[in-house]
Design an enzyme around this catalytic site. Structure first.
Site, PDB file in Angstrom:
ATOM      1  N   TRP A 323       0.840  -1.169  -0.009  1.00  0.00           N
ATOM      2  CA  TRP A 323      -0.036  -0.108  -0.061  1.00  0.00           C
ATOM      3  C   TRP A 323       1.046   1.203  -0.025  1.00  0.00           C
ATOM      4  CZ3 TRP A 323      -0.395   4.061   3.369  1.00  0.00           C
ATOM      5  CH2 TRP A 323      -1.445   5.282   3.044  1.00  0.00           C
ATOM      6  N   HIS A 324       1.978   1.302   0.675  1.00  0.00           N
ATOM      7  CA  HIS A 324       2.919   2.326   0.669  1.00  0.00           C
ATOM      8  C   HIS A 324       3.595   2.807  -0.632  1.00  0.00           C
ATOM      9  CE1 HIS A 324       1.985   1.844   4.991  1.00  0.00           C
ATOM     10  NE2 HIS A 324       2.501   3.075   5.245  1.00  0.00           N
ATOM     11  N   GLY A 325       3.680   1.817  -1.283  1.00  0.00           N
ATOM     12  CA  GLY A 325       4.416   2.153  -2.426  1.00  0.00           C
ATOM     13  C   GLY A 325       4.892   1.063  -3.661  1.00  0.00           C
ATOM     14  N   PHE A 468       1.838   8.587  -1.338  1.00  0.00           N
ATOM     15  CA  PHE A 468       1.127   7.362  -1.173  1.00  0.00           C
ATOM     16  C   PHE A 468      -0.264   7.279  -1.487  1.00  0.00           C
ATOM     17  CE2 PHE A 468       4.569   7.274   2.121  1.00  0.00           C
ATOM     18  CZ  PHE A 468       5.315   6.688   1.387  1.00  0.00           C
TER      19      PHE A 468
END
Length: 468
Positions: A323-325, A468
Site C-alpha cells: 500500500w505504501h508504494g 502514497f
C-alpha cells in the site's frame, strides 16, 4: 495545495470559512455542496487532470452503494456487487500505482525488451480509494445508511482536510455527520489549535530534520560514518512521524472547524514496548482499515490453526507494505513487520522483555525506516551496515559533527514531543485551569507566528505521504 503554504493558510482556508459560515450558514445542503466544490478545487489545484479520476470514483462508488443497498436482502447479489466494486477500485489504483512496477519486474525477470509507459501517480490515490471502498462495504454491512444524493458521497470521498494524506476516514465513523453535524465555537477553537500544533510539527521539526535525512541518504552508504548514519536514520524517524502526524493533526483540526469529528491517527507510537503496540499507535486509521476489511474477514486470530493465523498476518502485512508504494523496499518493510508481529503473537516473548521491550521495538522501527527511506534494498542494507560499522567506515566525520551541532536542539525537541508531555506535566503540576488555559493560548499563538515565519521565508517543505 499544501496545508503548510501561504496560499492555503492566508487565502484558501479563510475564503472557505467565510463562505461556509457566512453566505451558506443557514443551509446544510448548500454547505455540503460548497465543501464538495471547494474540495474538488483543492485537489484540482495540484492535479487538474486527475480530478477527473476522483470524480469517476465518486460516481461509480455512489452507484455501487445504491446497488448494495438494493440487494441487502439478497446476499449473493450484494456480494457480487462488492466483488465488482473491489475490482473497479483496485484496478484504478493498480494502473496508476503498480502497473509500471509490475511491467518493470516482468521485463527484468523474463528478459524481454519493451517500452514501459510513464504513468503519473495521482496524489493521495491510496487514501481516497480506500475511503471509497469503505463507503460501499459499510453500506453493505449496515454500518451507515446509503446516500441517495451523489454529492454527499462526493463530499465523503473528496473532503479536502483528509483527501491527500489521510487519515483514512471510514464511512461508518462520519455517516451521520455528513447531514447532521453540529458546528460550535468550542469545536472550532479546538480545531484551530489542533491545526496550529500540526503546522508547528511540520514546519519546525519535520522540515528541519528532513535536511539531515536527505543529506545522509544522498551519500554512498559505504562512505557514511557511523555517527552520520545514525543521525540520518534518527532524523528520518522523527521526520516521518512529525510530517505525517502533523498532517493528521491539521486534518483533524480542519475537520473540527467544519463540524466533522475524525478519529485519532497517532497515539505516541515511539513510546511503544512491542511491535504490536507500535502498530496500534502508528497510522491507526490504516491499521484499523486492514483489520476490519481484510484481517477479520479472513478470520483474524480466531482461527483453528497457527498456519491460518500466519497466513492471515502474511496477507495483511504484505498488503500494508505494498500500500505504501510500488517498490521492493516497501514490500520487504512490510514483511519485516509480518515476521516480528507473528513471532510476538505465537511466542508472547515481547511480554517478558520489560523496559528492554522499548529498546527492541525502537531498534527495529528505526531499521525499518531506513529500508522505507532507501531507494532500493541494496542501498538500505548498505546503510544499515554503516550504522553498525560493518562497511569499514569511520566512526565520525566532519559532516556528522556539523549536522549534530546545528540540529541538536531539534533532535531534543523531537524527542520530547514524541512523549505524552501533556499528561506528564498535568500529573506533575497543579496549575489553575485558567492559568493553564492562558499559557496554552499564548504558546499556541507563538507557535503559529513561528510556523508562519517559516512558511513565508519559503523553507524546505516536502510532504512524505503525498506519494502514497
Amino acid at each position: 495545495m499544501l496545508f503548510s503554504s501561504t496560499i492555503f493558510v492566508f487565502l484558501f482556508l479563510p475564503m472557505v470559512l467565510i463562505f461556509y459560515y457566512g453566505i451558506f450558514r443557514n443551509s446544510r445542503k448548500l454547505k455540503n455542496i460548497f465543501l464538495l466544490l471547494a474540495s474538488l478545487f483543492f485537489y484540482a489545484w495540484g492535479e487538474p487532470t486527475f480530478v477527473l479520476v476522483m470524480i469517476m470514483s465518486i460516481i461509480c462508488n455512489y452507484y455501487f452503494g445504491l446497488k448494495v443497498d438494493k440487494y441487502k436482502n439478497d446476499k449473493r447479489k450484494a456480494k457480487s456487487v462488492i466483488v465488482i466494486m473491489l475490482i473497479f477500485n483496485l484496478t484504478i489504483m493498480f494502473i496508476f500505482k503498480y502497473l509500471m512496477f509490475t511491467l518493470t519486474n516482468i521485463k527484468y525477470i523474463k528478459g524481454l525488451n519493451f517500452n514501459i509507459p510513464n504513468i503519473a501517480l495521482p496524489i493521495g490515490i491510496s487514501f481516497f480509494t480506500f475511503q471509497a471502498i469503505s463507503y460501499v462495504i459499510d453500506v453493505y454491512r449496515g454500518n451507515g445508511k446509503v446516500q441517495k444524493n451523489p454529492l454527499n458521497v462526493g463530499l465523503y470521498i473528496s473532503f479536502f482536510p483528509q483527501l491527500i494524506a489521510g487519515p483514512i476516514v471510514r464511512y461508518e465513523t462520519i455517516a451521520e455527520q455528513i447531514e447532521n453535524r453540529h458546528e460550535n465555537f468550542e469545536d472550532f477553537s479546538k480545531g484551530t489549535c489542533r491545526f496550529i500544533i500540526g503546522l508547528g510539527k511540520k514546519m519546525l521539526l519535520a522540515n528541519t530534520l528532513a535536511l539531515v535525512a536527505d543529506y545522509a541518504f544522498s551519500v554512498k552508504s559505504s562512505e557514511l560514518s557511523v555517527v552520520m548514519a545514525w543521525l540520518g536514520a534518527l532524523a528520518y524517524t522523527f521526520q516521518i512521524f512529525f510530517d505525517f502526524s502533523g498532517y493528521s493533526d491539521m486534518a483533524i483540526g480542519l475537520g473540527l472547524m467544519f463540524g466533522f469529528k475524525f478519529l485519532e491517527n497517532f497515539n505516541y507510537p515511539y513510546i511503544s514496548k512491542s511491535i504490536s503496540e507500535f502498530w496500534r499507535r502508528w497510522h491507526i486509521s490504516l491499521g484499523t482499515w486492514f483489520r476490519d476489511y481484510v484481517y477479520f474477514p479472513l478470520g483474524g486470530s480466531r482461527v483453528n490453526s497457527k498456519k491460518r493465523l500466519v497466513f492471515n498476518l502474511f496477507v495483511v502485512w504484505s498488503l500494508t507494505g505494498l500500500w505504501h508504494g510500488a517498490n521492493w523496499t516497501f514490500i520487504v518493510w512490510g514483511l519485516m513487520y509480518f515476521v516480528l508481529i507473528t513471532l510476538e503473537k505465537l511466542t508472547k516473548f515481547d511480554q517478558k522483555l520489560g523496559w528492554f521491550g522499548h529498546v527492541y521495538t525502537m531498534l527495529f522501527v528505526i531499521l525499518g525506516w531506513v529500508l522505507f527511506r532507501a531507494d532500493n534494498i541494496s542501498y538500505g542494507i548498505g546503510y544499515i551496515k554503516s550504522m553498525f560499522a560493518m562497511s569499514g567506515n569511520m566512526f565520525m566525520d566532519i559532516s556528522a559533527k556539523l549536522y549534530f551541532l546545528e540540529n541538536r536542539y531539534f533532535y531534543l525537541g523531537a524527542t520530547l514531543c514524541s512523549l505524552p508531555l501533556k499528561n506528564i506535566i498535568g500529573k506533575k503540576t497543579n496549575l489553575n485551569s485558567k492559568v493553564a488555559d492562558g499559557l496554552y493560548t499564548v504558546m499556541t499563538l507563538l507557535l503559529f507566528v513561528i510556523s508562519v515565519s517559516y512558511i513565508v521565508k519559503g523553507s524546505y517543505n516536502p510532504f512524505i505521504y503525498f506519494n502514497f
